[in-house]
Design a protein around this motif. Structure first.
Motif, PDB file in Angstrom:
ATOM      1  N   THR A   1      28.476  23.474 -34.798  1.00 30.41           N
ATOM      2  CA  THR A   1      28.894  24.436 -33.766  1.00 30.41           C
ATOM      3  C   THR A   1      29.028  23.781 -32.405  1.00 30.41           C
ATOM      4  O   THR A   1      30.056  23.913 -31.728  1.00 30.41           O
ATOM      5  N   THR A   2      27.998  23.090 -31.961  1.00 33.21           N
ATOM      6  CA  THR A   2      27.990  22.427 -30.657  1.00 33.21           C
ATOM      7  C   THR A   2      28.192  20.933 -30.859  1.00 33.21           C
ATOM      8  O   THR A   2      27.446  20.296 -31.605  1.00 33.21           O
TER       9      THR A   2
ATOM     10  N   ARG B   1      35.914  25.572 -32.818  1.00 33.10           N
ATOM     11  CA  ARG B   1      34.808  25.063 -32.012  1.00 33.10           C
ATOM     12  C   ARG B   1      35.337  24.203 -30.869  1.00 33.10           C
ATOM     13  O   ARG B   1      36.402  23.591 -30.977  1.00 33.10           O
TER      14      ARG B   1
ATOM     15  N   SER C   1      27.231  16.405 -34.084  1.00 27.79           N
ATOM     16  CA  SER C   1      26.681  17.760 -34.035  1.00 27.79           C
ATOM     17  C   SER C   1      25.620  17.901 -35.109  1.00 27.79           C
ATOM     18  O   SER C   1      25.759  17.361 -36.211  1.00 27.79           O
TER      19      SER C   1
END
Length: 215
Positions: free
Chosen positions: A100-101, A66, A96
């Motif tokens: 993921t982000t 990631r 997060s």
């Protein structure tokens, strides 16, 4: 069980032959960077390490790199209040909601953060502060952080039995330090033996800390 380490090493206990941590299988992590911390929550495993490395997995077997947005060393990751929080060098904090982000947050310090935990509706991060003064931060959401001045060198922190426990090095004796808090704000040094302490965990109604010379 999952263990992480040098050169992107990820080991998992075999769900076929053992679930007690006695039999281990090496997994392909997708990175050659040293991994330093790992956690599991929200159906996601998150491992973190050197050079801003973040690897995630839903099944322990297949791992995905990631984007962290930083090259700093990431030491520890935890989950609470529907949020993953990572801490690292130069006061780095990332959050997060899904693993993921990731978003960089302002910690208010440039000192290395080595441990983070969640409990009692609060995140607590600890680390290396100025001479004879630790970095100890608190946050309710992982986004806005409050700096607490506490004169100990802290390497790890956990929460259990309604208590925060942080471990490290006593700033006067340079022996082991164990500090406790019920609210994350007021802390008490309760001793810690003759050697530096580096990590602490809670399980089966017990706290366990480990450190220098096999302590």
């Amino acid at each position: 069980f999952i263990s992480v380490g040098e050169s992107g090493t990820i080991l998992t206990s075999s769900e076929i032959t053992s679930t007690d941590g006695t039999s281990w299988t090496s997994r392909t992590s997708g990175t050659s960077n040293r991994l330093r911390g790992v956690t599991y929550s929200n159906n996601t495993f998150v491992a973190v390490g050197n050079s801003g490395t973040i690897q995630t997995s839903s099944d322990r077997t297949s791992w995905t790199s990631r984007t962290s947005g930083t090259e700093q060393t990431l030491y520890e990751v935890t989950y609470g209040n529907s949020t993953f929080v990572i801490v690292g060098s130069t006061g780095t904090i990332l959050t997060s909601s899904d693993g993921t982000t990731w978003t960089l947050r302002t910690s208010g310090t440039t000192y290395t953060l080595k441990g983070v935990t969640y409990g009692n509706s609060m995140f607590v991060a600890v680390g290396e502060g100025a001479t004879d003064e630790s970095t100890l931060l608190t946050s309710s959401d992982g986004i806005t952080w409050n700096y607490l001045s506490y004169r100990e060198i802290l390497n790890g922190v956990t929460f259990g039995n309604s208590t925060f426990v942080a471990v490290g090095i006593d700033h006067t004796t340079y022996y082991g330090n164990i500090s406790t808090s019920y609210d994350g704000t007021t802390w008490t040094n309760t001793g810690g033996g003759n050697h530096d302490l580096y990590a602490v965990a809670f399980g089966n109604n017990k706290f366990v800390s480990v450190g220098y010379k096999g302590i």
